[in-house]
Write a protein that holds these residues in place. Sequence first.
Motif, PDB file in Angstrom:
ATOM      1  N   LYS A  32       0.823  -1.209   0.000  1.00 10.46           N
ATOM      2  CA  LYS A  32       0.000   0.000   0.000  1.00 10.46           C
ATOM      3  C   LYS A  32       0.855   1.255   0.000  1.00 10.46           C
ATOM      4  CE  LYS A  32      -2.944  -2.516   3.124  1.00 10.46           C
ATOM      5  NZ  LYS A  32      -2.491  -3.125   4.316  1.00 10.46           N
ATOM      6  N   ILE A  33       0.352   2.259  -0.669  1.00 12.96           N
ATOM      7  CA  ILE A  33       0.889   3.619  -0.581  1.00 12.96           C
ATOM      8  C   ILE A  33      -0.307   4.504  -0.238  1.00 12.96           C
ATOM      9  CG2 ILE A  33       1.973   5.546  -1.777  1.00 12.96           C
ATOM     10  CD1 ILE A  33       3.325   3.511  -3.637  1.00 12.96           C
ATOM     11  N   ILE A  34      -0.340   4.999   0.990  1.00 10.00           N
ATOM     12  CA  ILE A  34      -1.447   5.836   1.427  1.00 10.00           C
ATOM     13  C   ILE A  34      -1.208   7.266   0.968  1.00 10.00           C
ATOM     14  CG2 ILE A  34      -2.660   6.765   3.437  1.00 10.00           C
ATOM     15  CD1 ILE A  34      -2.192   4.069   4.810  1.00 10.00           C
ATOM     16  N   ILE A  35      -2.182   7.806   0.256  1.00  2.00           N
ATOM     17  CA  ILE A  35      -2.073   9.141  -0.332  1.00  2.00           C
ATOM     18  C   ILE A  35      -2.744  10.196   0.555  1.00  2.00           C
ATOM     19  CG2 ILE A  35      -2.644  10.547  -2.359  1.00  2.00           C
ATOM     20  CD1 ILE A  35      -0.587   8.266  -2.820  1.00  2.00           C
ATOM     21  N   ALA A  36      -3.914   9.876   1.092  1.00  2.00           N
ATOM     22  CA  ALA A  36      -4.655  10.862   1.885  1.00  2.00           C
ATOM     23  C   ALA A  36      -5.704  10.176   2.740  1.00  2.00           C
ATOM     24  CB  ALA A  36      -5.330  11.872   0.962  1.00  2.00           C
ATOM     25  N   GLN A  37      -6.147  10.895   3.758  1.00  2.00           N
ATOM     26  CA  GLN A  37      -7.288  10.462   4.549  1.00  2.00           C
ATOM     27  C   GLN A  37      -8.325  11.577   4.506  1.00  2.00           C
ATOM     28  OE1 GLN A  37      -5.400   9.284   8.313  1.00  2.00           O
ATOM     29  NE2 GLN A  37      -5.899   7.189   7.713  1.00  2.00           N
ATOM     30  N   GLU A  38      -9.583  11.173   4.365  1.00  2.00           N
ATOM     31  CA  GLU A  38     -10.675  12.139   4.277  1.00  2.00           C
ATOM     32  C   GLU A  38     -11.752  11.778   5.287  1.00  2.00           C
ATOM     33  OE1 GLU A  38     -10.472  13.436  -0.389  1.00  2.00           O
ATOM     34  OE2 GLU A  38     -11.839  11.837   0.133  1.00  2.00           O
ATOM     35  N   PHE A  39     -12.611  12.753   5.578  1.00  3.09           N
ATOM     36  CA  PHE A  39     -13.666  12.583   6.556  1.00  3.09           C
ATOM     37  C   PHE A  39     -15.003  12.915   5.924  1.00  3.09           C
ATOM     38  CE2 PHE A  39      -9.743  13.845   8.540  1.00  3.09           C
ATOM     39  CZ  PHE A  39      -9.597  12.902   9.542  1.00  3.09           C
ATOM     40  N   PHE A  40     -16.072  12.344   6.488  1.00  4.81           N
ATOM     41  CA  PHE A  40     -17.403  12.685   6.019  1.00  4.81           C
ATOM     42  C   PHE A  40     -17.706  14.156   6.283  1.00  4.81           C
ATOM     43  CE2 PHE A  40     -18.724   8.090   6.388  1.00  4.81           C
ATOM     44  CZ  PHE A  40     -19.061   7.948   5.067  1.00  4.81           C
ATOM     45  N   THR A  41     -18.343  14.778   5.316  1.00  6.58           N
ATOM     46  CA  THR A  41     -18.843  16.143   5.461  1.00  6.58           C
ATOM     47  C   THR A  41     -20.291  16.164   4.972  1.00  6.58           C
ATOM     48  OG1 THR A  41     -18.098  16.816   3.275  1.00  6.58           O
ATOM     49  CG2 THR A  41     -16.604  17.254   5.083  1.00  6.58           C
ATOM     50  N   VAL A  42     -21.003  17.206   5.346  1.00  4.01           N
ATOM     51  CA  VAL A  42     -22.371  17.391   4.883  1.00  4.01           C
ATOM     52  C   VAL A  42     -22.332  18.404   3.745  1.00  4.01           C
ATOM     53  CG1 VAL A  42     -24.713  18.061   5.511  1.00  4.01           C
ATOM     54  CG2 VAL A  42     -23.219  17.030   7.222  1.00  4.01           C
ATOM     55  N   CYS A  43     -22.980  18.076   2.665  1.00  3.63           N
ATOM     56  CA  CYS A  43     -23.102  18.988   1.529  1.00  3.63           C
ATOM     57  C   CYS A  43     -24.542  19.491   1.504  1.00  3.63           C
ATOM     58  CB  CYS A  43     -22.760  18.245   0.241  1.00  3.63           C
ATOM     59  SG  CYS A  43     -23.002  19.222  -1.253  1.00  3.63           S
ATOM     60  N   MET A 116     -17.465  12.054   1.426  1.00  2.00           N
ATOM     61  CA  MET A 116     -16.116  12.317   1.899  1.00  2.00           C
ATOM     62  C   MET A 116     -15.721  13.714   1.462  1.00  2.00           C
ATOM     63  SD  MET A 116     -14.919  10.081   3.804  1.00  2.00           S
ATOM     64  CE  MET A 116     -15.645   8.574   4.420  1.00  2.00           C
ATOM     65  N   HIS A 117     -14.873  14.349   2.238  1.00  3.17           N
ATOM     66  CA  HIS A 117     -14.504  15.744   2.002  1.00  3.17           C
ATOM     67  C   HIS A 117     -14.203  15.965   0.527  1.00  3.17           C
ATOM     68  CE1 HIS A 117     -12.048  19.376   1.915  1.00  3.17           C
ATOM     69  NE2 HIS A 117     -12.814  19.748   2.900  1.00  3.17           N
ATOM     70  N   PRO A 118     -14.982  16.808  -0.132  1.00  2.00           N
ATOM     71  CA  PRO A 118     -14.786  17.021  -1.566  1.00  2.00           C
ATOM     72  C   PRO A 118     -13.662  18.010  -1.850  1.00  2.00           C
ATOM     73  CG  PRO A 118     -16.588  18.347  -0.803  1.00  2.00           C
ATOM     74  CD  PRO A 118     -16.100  17.559   0.391  1.00  2.00           C
ATOM     75  N   GLN A 119     -13.083  17.873  -3.003  1.00  2.00           N
ATOM     76  CA  GLN A 119     -12.050  18.801  -3.461  1.00  2.00           C
ATOM     77  C   GLN A 119     -12.650  19.707  -4.526  1.00  2.00           C
ATOM     78  OE1 GLN A 119      -9.093  18.839  -1.956  1.00  2.00           O
ATOM     79  NE2 GLN A 119      -9.851  17.205  -0.677  1.00  2.00           N
ATOM     80  N   THR A 120     -13.880  20.121  -4.319  1.00  8.87           N
ATOM     81  CA  THR A 120     -14.579  20.910  -5.325  1.00  8.87           C
ATOM     82  C   THR A 120     -14.979  22.267  -4.756  1.00  8.87           C
ATOM     83  OG1 THR A 120     -16.421  20.921  -6.871  1.00  8.87           O
ATOM     84  CG2 THR A 120     -16.840  19.906  -4.766  1.00  8.87           C
ATOM     85  N   LYS A 121     -15.004  23.241  -5.593  1.00  7.28           N
ATOM     86  CA  LYS A 121     -15.482  24.573  -5.223  1.00  7.28           C
ATOM     87  C   LYS A 121     -16.792  24.791  -5.966  1.00  7.28           C
ATOM     88  CE  LYS A 121     -11.707  26.080  -3.093  1.00  7.28           C
ATOM     89  NZ  LYS A 121     -11.626  25.858  -1.710  1.00  7.28           N
ATOM     90  N   ASN A 122     -17.793  25.255  -5.228  1.00 14.24           N
ATOM     91  CA  ASN A 122     -19.078  25.478  -5.855  1.00 14.24           C
ATOM     92  C   ASN A 122     -19.803  26.560  -5.077  1.00 14.24           C
ATOM     93  OD1 ASN A 122     -21.899  25.215  -6.572  1.00 14.24           O
ATOM     94  ND2 ASN A 122     -21.276  23.351  -7.625  1.00 14.24           N
ATOM     95  N   SER A 123     -20.161  27.629  -5.747  1.00 14.95           N
ATOM     96  CA  SER A 123     -20.774  28.767  -5.065  1.00 14.95           C
ATOM     97  C   SER A 123     -22.194  28.470  -4.588  1.00 14.95           C
ATOM     98  CB  SER A 123     -20.777  29.988  -5.982  1.00 14.95           C
ATOM     99  OG  SER A 123     -21.542  29.716  -7.133  1.00 14.95           O
ATOM    100  N   GLU A 124     -22.819  27.412  -5.104  1.00 16.62           N
ATOM    101  CA  GLU A 124     -24.188  27.094  -4.717  1.00 16.62           C
ATOM    102  C   GLU A 124     -24.265  26.022  -3.631  1.00 16.62           C
ATOM    103  OE1 GLU A 124     -25.608  26.025  -8.525  1.00 16.62           O
ATOM    104  OE2 GLU A 124     -25.968  28.088  -9.134  1.00 16.62           O
ATOM    105  N   LEU A 125     -23.115  25.478  -3.237  1.00 16.68           N
ATOM    106  CA  LEU A 125     -23.089  24.417  -2.238  1.00 16.68           C
ATOM    107  C   LEU A 125     -22.237  24.823  -1.052  1.00 16.68           C
ATOM    108  CD1 LEU A 125     -22.561  21.326  -4.572  1.00 16.68           C
ATOM    109  CD2 LEU A 125     -24.702  22.088  -3.536  1.00 16.68           C
ATOM    110  N   SER A 126     -22.557  24.247   0.094  1.00 13.54           N
ATOM    111  CA  SER A 126     -21.777  24.462   1.300  1.00 13.54           C
ATOM    112  C   SER A 126     -21.352  23.092   1.832  1.00 13.54           C
ATOM    113  CB  SER A 126     -22.637  25.195   2.333  1.00 13.54           C
ATOM    114  OG  SER A 126     -21.903  25.420   3.506  1.00 13.54           O
ATOM    115  N   PHE A 127     -20.088  22.960   2.219  1.00 16.25           N
ATOM    116  CA  PHE A 127     -19.561  21.716   2.765  1.00 16.25           C
ATOM    117  C   PHE A 127     -19.189  21.976   4.214  1.00 16.25           C
ATOM    118  CE2 PHE A 127     -18.851  21.680  -1.776  1.00 16.25           C
ATOM    119  CZ  PHE A 127     -19.348  20.442  -2.131  1.00 16.25           C
ATOM    120  N   VAL A 128     -19.817  21.233   5.140  1.00 11.73           N
ATOM    121  CA  VAL A 128     -19.653  21.475   6.567  1.00 11.73           C
ATOM    122  C   VAL A 128     -19.186  20.189   7.247  1.00 11.73           C
ATOM    123  CG1 VAL A 128     -20.804  22.264   8.677  1.00 11.73           C
ATOM    124  CG2 VAL A 128     -21.523  23.178   6.454  1.00 11.73           C
ATOM    125  N   SER A 129     -18.251  20.321   8.189  1.00 13.49           N
ATOM    126  CA  SER A 129     -17.762  19.176   8.957  1.00 13.49           C
ATOM    127  C   SER A 129     -18.915  18.495   9.682  1.00 13.49           C
ATOM    128  CB  SER A 129     -16.715  19.612   9.976  1.00 13.49           C
ATOM    129  OG  SER A 129     -15.598  20.127   9.328  1.00 13.49           O
TER     130      SER A 129
END
Length: 168
Positions: A32-43, A116-129
Amino acid sequence: METNQLVNTLKQKQVDVAFIRTLMPEKLDFEKIIIAQEFFTVCLNREHTLANRRKIELADLKDENFIMLAKNSLLYEPVINLCQKAGFEPKISFVSDRMSSIFQMVKSNQGVTILMHPQTKNSELSFVSLEPTSTSTLLFIRNKENHSKIENDFWNYLKQFEMPNRNN
């Protein structure tokens, strides 16, 4: 392909290296090569009453309509389980295997989604922990033996992207 399919193609030696997301990397019997860890977020839609919070308690979503990834996705069951642990069954109003459809439904204020934590930018959406949350791991995997020189060279190249302080 979903993670389960990728793992099977790797076991069957139909591919040499796979890039996957998993909730339990320790259970994979591969290099294995671990690249990243992400967490659930609410969109949520930007106009949603919870959209400006820094963190959302999962129980605060009990009356919301949920827009979910398909049942065969890696994230469907963990979201259901998180909701159950928070004391409620999610009201699922829409299921899709296409993130673009899910985002469109949230933009249209048809419900919320947990991902999972998105890597996206969107002015109509909010991503909250989200609390509580789960962690997923993004990683490259390969079988433990019998590698070609090209595969080894590629694997060594991938190691430069490994998360710090990991020995895999």
